[in-house]
Structures are given as structure tokens and as C-alpha cells.
Design an enzyme around this catalytic site. Sequence first.
Site, PDB file in Angstrom:
ATOM      1  N   ARG A 100     -51.849  38.458  18.751  1.00 52.75           N
ATOM      2  CA  ARG A 100     -50.818  37.670  18.048  1.00 52.75           C
ATOM      3  C   ARG A 100     -50.176  38.584  16.987  1.00 52.75           C
ATOM      4  O   ARG A 100     -50.896  39.371  16.352  1.00 52.75           O
ATOM      5  CB  ARG A 100     -51.401  36.403  17.387  1.00 52.75           C
ATOM      6  CG  ARG A 100     -51.788  35.329  18.398  1.00 52.75           C
ATOM      7  CD  ARG A 100     -52.147  34.005  17.724  1.00 52.75           C
ATOM      8  NE  ARG A 100     -50.975  33.234  17.333  1.00 52.75           N
ATOM      9  CZ  ARG A 100     -51.043  32.127  16.573  1.00 52.75           C
ATOM     10  NH1 ARG A 100     -52.215  31.699  16.122  1.00 52.75           N
ATOM     11  NH2 ARG A 100     -49.952  31.464  16.262  1.00 52.75           N
ATOM     12  N   GLN A 207     -51.154  21.158  14.415  1.00 55.83           N
ATOM     13  CA  GLN A 207     -52.335  21.556  13.624  1.00 55.83           C
ATOM     14  C   GLN A 207     -52.610  20.564  12.492  1.00 55.83           C
ATOM     15  O   GLN A 207     -53.757  20.381  12.087  1.00 55.83           O
ATOM     16  CB  GLN A 207     -52.132  22.961  13.022  1.00 55.83           C
ATOM     17  CG  GLN A 207     -52.156  24.092  14.021  1.00 55.83           C
ATOM     18  CD  GLN A 207     -50.774  24.447  14.512  1.00 55.83           C
ATOM     19  OE1 GLN A 207     -49.884  23.607  14.579  1.00 55.83           O
ATOM     20  NE2 GLN A 207     -50.580  25.699  14.891  1.00 55.83           N
ATOM     21  N   ASP A 248     -49.592  33.383   6.687  1.00 58.91           N
ATOM     22  CA  ASP A 248     -50.036  34.407   7.639  1.00 58.91           C
ATOM     23  C   ASP A 248     -49.722  35.811   7.158  1.00 58.91           C
ATOM     24  O   ASP A 248     -50.337  36.785   7.597  1.00 58.91           O
ATOM     25  CB  ASP A 248     -49.391  34.169   9.004  1.00 58.91           C
ATOM     26  CG  ASP A 248     -50.012  32.950   9.634  1.00 58.91           C
ATOM     27  OD1 ASP A 248     -49.632  31.829   9.245  1.00 58.91           O
ATOM     28  OD2 ASP A 248     -50.915  33.120  10.468  1.00 58.91           O
ATOM     29  N   LYS A 259     -46.537  28.769   8.982  1.00 55.87           N
ATOM     30  CA  LYS A 259     -46.220  27.930  10.153  1.00 55.87           C
ATOM     31  C   LYS A 259     -44.791  27.396  10.100  1.00 55.87           C
ATOM     32  O   LYS A 259     -44.322  26.979   9.041  1.00 55.87           O
ATOM     33  CB  LYS A 259     -47.243  26.782  10.195  1.00 55.87           C
ATOM     34  CG  LYS A 259     -47.107  25.806  11.328  1.00 55.87           C
ATOM     35  CD  LYS A 259     -47.028  26.451  12.693  1.00 55.87           C
ATOM     36  CE  LYS A 259     -48.133  27.442  12.957  1.00 55.87           C
ATOM     37  NZ  LYS A 259     -47.868  28.291  14.156  1.00 55.87           N
TER      38      LYS A 259
END
Length: 356
Positions: A100, A207, A248, A259
Site C-alpha cells: 500500500r 471503517q 497515514d 482517510k
Amino acid sequence: MSNILNSDKVVALRWHDGPDYGRLEMVDQTRLPAVFEYLSYDSAAGVADGIRSMVVRGAPAIGVAAAYGVALEALRLQSQAGAVFDSALDTGFEVLAQSRPTAVNLFWALDRMQRCRSLHVQDSPSQLAAALLTEAKAIHEEDVRINQQMGEHGAVLLADGAHVLTHCNAGALATAGHGTALGVIRSAVAAGKRISVIADETRPFLQGARLTAWEMVQEGIPVTLITDNMAGHLMAQGEVDAVIVGTDRVAANGDVANKIGTYMVAVLAARHGIPFYVACPLSTIDLSVASGDQIPIEERASSEVTGFRETQWAAAGVQVRNPSFDVTPAELVSAIITEKGVVHSPDEDKLRALFD
Ligand code: MRU
């Protein structure tokens, strides 16, 4: 839902020693909350697949998983002769690095494992494998400690009785334990504050609906689930006192990748004068990228947008965009909460100072 864990702790990843060389177990987060099941991994390729398919997700958890992926690969190959071992281990690193692109914790963890490898360059494959496993365990344990420190620093920002909105899942499932954004909430609750959580469902992978709501329900922390497009209305009604999210990757200037949908929440929070907090370990701050526009944004499969699992509701053949992250400019971030303390109105000087 009763607590199906038989413990008050959500554990996303766990290491098992032996009987052969050991294995990594990870909760399959693609199936939560309907099914709570650990899947077992014994190679770098397997762990990379688990990261790509989001069995494990969330920046710190991805980093821990990748570290174990390297250790597993070394353990699996340790009976090979030196040159074969070295080249296969290189491939293991590469496969994990490709899993990723956005969460910098993945690359941070792989760099740390490479540094460990270079310190043991004279050792036999089995000695190196043992050293890499020790390093992966250290990364794992440190992450829990760091999240607890972050929680303590951040908890003071939340008032007793606060309604706190969060986006995606930055909880125990996204880390080695406790969580970043949810860790701050957990710590505030542990300190005796009555906090209630508003969880954005977080389209398209859900999520928030599937993971954050589940974690909070497990612990009895009041949580209200909303669809993403309800956040502005609740803010306008005065029903949100603070926003807290994970990230992230934070760029050197304080821009925050998180996100998809986080940017929208940050703009709304600014419009309504609501503090917008970001909780992350230093391993998520990437001083090598100057600003958020240099952060690679993952694009995921169109099937995540056209439907969910087997159910597809959009017209076949429609064009789809599915950027999985967005960037919130630093000017919209009230503070970044780290294990070293809280950085208000983050900028490059303040972020660099954290690493002094
Ligand atoms: O695609 P995901 O589920 O891996 O995205 C996770 C997030 O965006 C989290 O907010 C972020 O990784 C921080 S987790 C502590």
C-alpha cells in the site's frame, strides 16, 4: 453485542512463537463486526497480501505487520545459503513495500528492519532472522506504549461531557493497541471524563460503521453512528464539540493525509469553529515530503464504490474514482497529538523540533 473477545482489549495482531518458526495472526478486519476471526501468516508475501486486502489496516498496524512480514520471511528462509537467503529477503522487503502506498509507517518499519539487517550483516541467516524477529517485537511493543503516551497528552484537550466526532478507524484495530484518535478518547474516558463518540460511517470501506462503532460498543463507550453526509448538519446543530482523527502521513509543513472524507470534515469543523485534532506517532510524520501534494494517494478498486462485497448497486460499466485518502491542509489542523506532546497550529519548525 456482548464482548466476544473475553478481554477488555482489542488485539489486531499477535505473534506466536513455534512450534516451527512462529507465525503472525491478524484479525480479519474485512469481516468485522459480523465475524471475529484471526488469520495466520507465515511469509512476507502472505503479510503483504493481508495489508493489500485490508485484513490489517490503519497506518501503525500496517507498520507492525510489515515488520513481522520481514521477520517471517527471514525465519522461513534461514536454512538457505547466504546469497540465496539475501536475495530472497530483498524480494520480501520489496513485496511488502508494494502493498500500500500512503501510510508512511509501512516504509518507516521497513527502513527500521533494513537498519537491523545491516547491523547483523556478518551473522548467519538464522542469527539475522532471530534479530529481525526481536526488532519486529520491539516495534510492536513500542507502538502500544506510544499510543498510551499520545492518549495521555491528548486527553487533556477533551472536556468532560464532550461529543467527539471521528472519521475512519484510528483505534486499537488500526494500531498495536489502544489506538491513536480512539486512544485519546479511551484515555479521556479512563481519566473519568464522560465522552461520547460520533462515528462517521466512512464510505466506501465503512471503517467507521464496521470498526470504530464496534470497538466503542465492545468497551461501553457511548457511540452514535452517522453517515458521512450528516456531519455538517450535526455541527450546525451544535452537537459536535471536537473532531479527532488519525493519519497515514503528515508532511513536513503539517499537511495531513488521512482517510478519504477527512478533508471535508476539517473544512466543516473550521466553518463551525470546532477544534480539529490529529493524533499520530512520530513514525507517521514524514519530513522528507515538503507538503501534502507530494503524498502518494492510493486509488482502490472501483467495486468498493459501485457496491459492497457481493452486492453491486451502480450501473455496470460506469466510470468510478476511488481515491482512498485525501489531504487536509495544515491551516485547518488545530493540533497534532504525538507521544512527545501536543503541537498546536503545526508547521515545519514545530514538527522538526519533535525529532531533536
Ligand atoms: O484504509 P485504511 O483503513 O488503512 O485507512 C486508515 C486511516 O485512514 C486511519 O485513519 C489512519 O491510518 C490512522 S490509524 C491510527
